[in-house]
Design an enzyme around this catalytic site. Structure first.
Site, PDB file in Angstrom:
ATOM      1  CB  SER A 349      -0.897   0.032   1.240  1.00 33.57           C
ATOM      2  OG  SER A 349      -0.161   0.454   2.360  1.00 33.57           O
ATOM      3  CB  CYS A 508      -1.348   8.622   3.639  1.00 34.55           C
ATOM      4  SG  CYS A 508      -0.775   8.313   5.290  1.00 34.55           S
ATOM      5  CD  GLU A 510       3.763   6.915   5.182  1.00 34.55           C
ATOM      6  OE1 GLU A 510       3.165   7.545   4.283  1.00 34.55           O
ATOM      7  OE2 GLU A 510       3.238   5.996   5.833  1.00 34.55           O
ATOM      8  CG  HIS A 541       3.923   0.039  10.877  1.00 32.94           C
ATOM      9  ND1 HIS A 541       3.700   0.091   9.544  1.00 32.94           N
ATOM     10  CD2 HIS A 541       5.057   0.750  11.089  1.00 32.94           C
ATOM     11  CE1 HIS A 541       4.650   0.779   8.948  1.00 32.94           C
ATOM     12  NE2 HIS A 541       5.495   1.191   9.865  1.00 32.94           N
ATOM     13  CD  GLU A 642       3.290   4.131  10.498  1.00 29.86           C
ATOM     14  OE1 GLU A 642       3.456   4.739   9.449  1.00 29.86           O
ATOM     15  OE2 GLU A 642       2.416   3.275  10.656  1.00 29.86           O
TER      16      GLU A 642
END
Lengths: 903, 89
Positions: A349, A508, A510, A541, A642
């Site tokens: 993704s 999105c 990074e 994550h 994250e």
């Protein structure tokens, strides 16, 4: 009847209206800017609206069949031959009206599982493979994640269609073979082998407990091992397939049998070049299969226009299957083909096209100059490309696709930024890209403007006009902050300022390292930007910060499941400093064990499932002969930690500090008791809403009202309140620094990453009430710099002051979402206001801001009547998604966000 | 008895998703499981291939064209398969 929280507060004289800077007009307002795509793109987009997410067994079948026949082949060559076999057997399908051909699979929204990565999650819940995934914690996030029930999501079985992983439909007649293929990978997949070895990490049991309690959302090594990076189209644009194959053959001759001073991996270069040749040949066959299909359709077509279009497609594909492109159309088709080839090679993704308008500029410039194309034709092609990108689906588990991605695939296209020598890099083609995105509103590719004061005002106003369509794109990203982050993180690998200026956003949000590549077209020289780093968002994550606080308050025990996660800390938490210290200690323990186990999973992935095609596209793999697993990429310091729920953590710490430690209005034990019983409210799942305001009280339970009131009215982040902002700054300074203490498998330091994507919904669902007054199971605040809904009461500039109390250059990103009523930014005056607002945040050092321009009442209406809103899009957190394909917890959160009535 | 075919078995059917597709001849959306029409043209699939041998259950078979006799399944599309050869009947 049970009272809602909003009613309870109203009775106490507190509004939970979620409006700031005025009141919304009485009449529901639509978006000011509304456009239509060209008829062709409109038709193709309509077809998308009707299409279901569909999975096929074709690719996994042929890959597995070949792989199992190649026992003992060198791993990279074995993988390349298996990929070649799979690519060359994909069924080509071309639909009438398409200008850009080819897709991931033969369905319009086609995708497929990759059991060589993980095979348990898409089994039926009764299946022992799924149960095994639950037992080791890798499917726990699935249990608290939700998909939207509309759009193309196949959430249940019907007819001869079976729903798998809660989203994808597969034909009943394919299912037995799919399961058989999956079972062939039991004990061999990255997931299974990684699990075997990760258990050898001391303290592994903590990792398993962390996953089961959804303190961490997912392991990236076998779910989405690549992505959140910028692709590099350069080599194939410049040299073509034949050129690259020839180059690899020459390199093979140069390196065969020669370690050249590297006794560890020097010899591998031969096998890597051999693998590169196989995969390039496989993709050539794949392209030519489509060309043959176009010829077949051309031959049978009666309509002369359509016949000609099939002929054009065939000619285009036949050419690009071997050579570098000659025209804008060929270059665009080749970029699309490369893009989906990379997506088919691995579960990904966030594969971003990067600065596509600057990459394609040479062909655009020369075609326009020579009269080979017109701007109208270019816009039509770009609109068709948008539909193609929107058709990309990513096949992964419910927890990942639903809980993290909300079904989105994050193909982020960057605009603007600077050239290598520091001047504005935007161009006319980028304006047309914005034009196409304004006309043809779709979710992909999303757009990001790399904001710099040197970008021309008309370009920025064009971007603002696009925002006013309500698409949520483009987002605005601070180019200066991103460059500073890159210089800090990749300086040791040789990153210099001129190269840092090639930056683009991967995934999105990074920040990704890129490079300038010298391109020659018809005797003219250009520098085009492209990705040159490994996936920039892999590793730990996501860690739920409010859940960490819950575990601190309850001595390491998860209050939702009753299971112990961390060893008891045994602290009495008598002081605020002790409490904050323990939050850091548990957080650090989580990062430590997750970094170690993720390193192992990613190591198994790079050993057994190495990406060959994506590797050879990235500088400097072709030159040095090393793939990603041998750090052939120019930049390899790309692993991160994250987090999710920053605002709820900060607000909770502020509430504890004020109520318990400073004012001593309640004891910690009293507060803990109230959290355990959810302040006397029902669970969010029982209420059926995940928004705080909608939560319902249990009848007759009033003893926690006062304390809940204190928690809700305690100081909140986002109001330029130094009491809270100091807590945020302390947290950020510590968090961004501590990540560097952990070493990725590439022997490079981790870094901080602060985006929520959609994780704030499932992670909220797995967390009991928090000291900031948030109730059990409700969704956390989105992003990392957004305020909790309804708590930012002092206007946007106060929010900006709070958000920029720390240095954003220390983190790969931060994220700020803002919802603005359409009436607040009407006309050119409104556009300038929005631009000034953006500029203000960027100048203060904020990294990112994005806007939802929508009247919240439209969203409520869409929730009631989803069938009438198939095309409604909203901005979630770093991505735009169709409303009907978003799960209810995120829908509730977007509705609840503070709506600014004036800026 | 003559075998009944659906759109899924037709070469002129371009699948849009698991439930429907576009007929290249009629230029309209048709259901995957809908009965085939007069324009039907058989699509190469394992179940129509002479190298296909039925195996365990309705949906699993083997490919006899390969020395290793790998598993396959009746509805696997064979337009790109070098081994595909029409059954004689």
């Amino acid at each position: 009847m049970s009272k809602r929280l909003s009613q309870v507060l109203q009775e106490s004289g507190i509004s939970l209206g979620f409006q700031a800077g005025g009141s919304a007009p009485e009449e529901v307002a639509d978006r000011e800017v509304k456009r239509e795509p060209c008829p062709r793109a409109n038709k193709l987009r309509d077809l998308y609206y009707q299409a279901l997410s569909s999975a096929t067994n074709e690719f996994p079948y042929w890959y597995t069949r070949q792989y199992m026949e190649l026992d003992n082949e060198v791993p990279a060559v074995r993988r390349a031959l298996s990929l070649k076999c799979a690519f060359s057997h994909l069924t080509p399908v071309i639909l009438p009206g398409e200008l850009i051909a080819m897709g991931k699979a033969h369905y319009y929204r086609g995708s497929f599982p990759m059991p060589w990565l993980s095979e348990g999650y898409y089994m039926a819940k009764e299946d022992e493979l799924y149960k095994a995934a639950l037992a080791k914690g890798s499917a726990s996030a699935d249990e608290v994640s939700k998909f939207g029930s509309g759009g193309g999501n196949v959430t249940g079985n019907f007819g001869n269609v079976i729903s798998i992983a809660g989203k994808f439909g597969i034909r009943r007649e394919e299912m037995p073979a799919l399961l058989k293929v999956a079972r062939a990978w039991v004990g061999k997949s990255v997931d299974d082998l990684g699990h075997k070895y990760e258990q050898m990490v001391p303290g592994y049991e903590i990792k398993e407990a962390i996953m089961k309690s959804v303190v961490c959302m997912f392991d990236s090594g076998y779910t989405l091992p690549q992505g959140r990076e910028v692709i590099n189209y350069y080599y194939l644009l410049q040299y073509g397939f034949d050129g690259l194959i020839e180059m690899a053959k020459q390199k093979k001759d140069q390196v065969a049998g020669r370690p050249d001073g590297d006794g560890i991996v020097g010899m591998n270069r031969l096998y890597n070049y051999e693998a590169a040749i196989h995969i390039l040949e496989g993709i050539q066959i794949w392209i030519l299969n489509y060309a043959k299909e176009a010829r077949r359709l051309e031959a049978m077509e009666k309509d002369p226009i359509q016949k000609r279009e099939y002929q054009d497609i065939a000619q285009c594909l036949e050419w690009i299957s071997r050579h570098s492109p000659r025209t804008f159309r060929e270059a665009t088709q080749l970029c699309w083909t490369i893009h989906i080839a990379v997506l088919n090679e691995d579960a990904i993704s966030g594969l971003s096209p990067g600065r596509l308008g600057q990459v394609l500029w040479p062909w655009f410039e020369q075609d326009i100059e020579a009269g080979r194309t017109s701007e109208e034709e270019v816009i039509e092609l770009l609109e068709c490309l948008r539909v193609k990108f929107t058709c990309i689906d990513c096949f992964a588990s419910m927890g990942v696709v639903g809980g993290v991605l909300s079904g989105n695939t994050f193909n982020n296209l960057s605009l603007g930024g600077l050239t290598q020598d520091g001047t504005s890099a935007c161009n006319r083609l980028e304006e047309l890209i914005i034009e196409a995105a304004t006309n043809c509103v779709t979710t992909q590719p999303t757009l990001s403007v790399l904001f710099d004061d040197r970008l021309p005002e008309p370009f920025l106003l064009k971007a603002v006009e696009c925002v006013k369509t309500g698409t949520g794109y483009p987002a605005f990203v601070n180019n200066r902050v991103a460059i500073e982050f890159l210089m800090n993180q990749y300086g040791e690998e040789g990153m210099k300022l001129d190269e840092a200026r090639a930056i683009a956003i991967g995934g999105c949000l990074e920040t990704s390292p890129c490079s300038w590549m010298p391109l020659s077209l018809e005797g003219k020289e250009y520098l085009i930007p492209g990705g040159s780093g490994q996936p920039t968002s892999v590793g730990v994550h996501f860690i739920s910060l409010p859940k960490i606080l819950e575990l601190v308050l309850f001595d390491g025990v998860d209050q939702r499941t009753g299971q112990r996660v961390f060893p008891a800390h045994g602290q009495t938490l008598e002081t605020y400093e002790e409490l904050f210290g323990q939050v850091k200690a548990y957080f650090a323990r989580a990062v430590e064990v997750l970094a170690l186990t993720n390193n192992i999973q990613h190591d198994i992935w790079r050993k057994n499932s190495v990406p060959i095609f994506n590797s050879l596209l990235k500088p400097d793999c072709l030159e040095n002969g090393h793939l990603i697993n041998e750090l052939g990429y120019r930049y390899n310091a790309t692993y991160n930690v994250e987090t999710c729920g920053t605002a709820n953590l900060i607000n909770s710490l502020a509430a504890l500090k004020r109520i318990v430690y400073h004012n001593k209005e309640q004891t910690l034990d009293e507060l803990k008791e109230a959290l355990k019983v959810n302040f006397g409210f029902k669970e969010a799942a029982e209420v059926g809403s995940f928004s705080l305001a909608d939560q319902e009280k249990k009848e007759g339970v009033d003893e926690y009202d006062r304390l809940h009131f204190l928690c809700l009215t305690a100081p909140k982040y986002g109001n330029d309140d130094p009491f809270v902002d100091r807590i945020l700054k302390e947290w950020e300074d510590w968090f961004c620094g501590m990540c560097h203490d952990y070493e990725s498998l590439n022997a490079k330091p981790y870094y901080a990453c602060q985006i929520s994507v959609s994780t704030h919904a499932p992670m909220g669902a797995a967390t009991i009430a928090t000291p900031d007054g948030r109730l059990s199971g409700t969704t956390f605040a989105d992003a990392s710099m957004s305020a909790y809904p309804g708590t930012d009461r002092n206007g946007p500039y106060a929010l900006f002051t709070s958000a920029t109390c720390w240095d954003h250059c220390k983190s790969q990103n931060s994220q700020m979402n803002m919802k603005i009523h359409p009436s607040a930014i009407r006309g050119i005056t409104g556009s300038r206001k929005l631009l000034e607002l953006t500029r203000s945040y960027m100048r203060r050092g904020g990294f990112h801001i994005q806007y939802n321009i929508v009247d919240s009442r439209v969203l409520r209406e869409a929730q009631r009547n989803p069938d009438q809103y198939r095309d409604l899009v909203v901005r979630v957190a770093g991505f735009t998604q169709y409303w009907v394909e978003i799960g209810k917890p995120i829908q509730d959160e977007v509705i609840a966000r503070t709506e600014y009535e004036g800026v | 008895m003559e075998q009944e075919f659906t759109h899924l078995d037709c070469r002129n059917y371009a699948p849009v998703d698991v439930a429907k597709g576009i007929c290249h001849v009629k230029k309209e959306i048709v259901l995957a499981d809908g009965e085939s029409c007069e324009s039907f043209e058989k699509l190469p699939k394992c179940k129509f291939c002479k190298n296909y041998a039925p195996g365990e259950g309705e949906y699993i078979g083997t490919c006899e064209a390969s020395k290793t006799r790998p598993m396959t399944y009746p509805d696997l599309i064979g337009v790109t398969c070098d081994f595909f050869a029409w059954q004689e009947n």
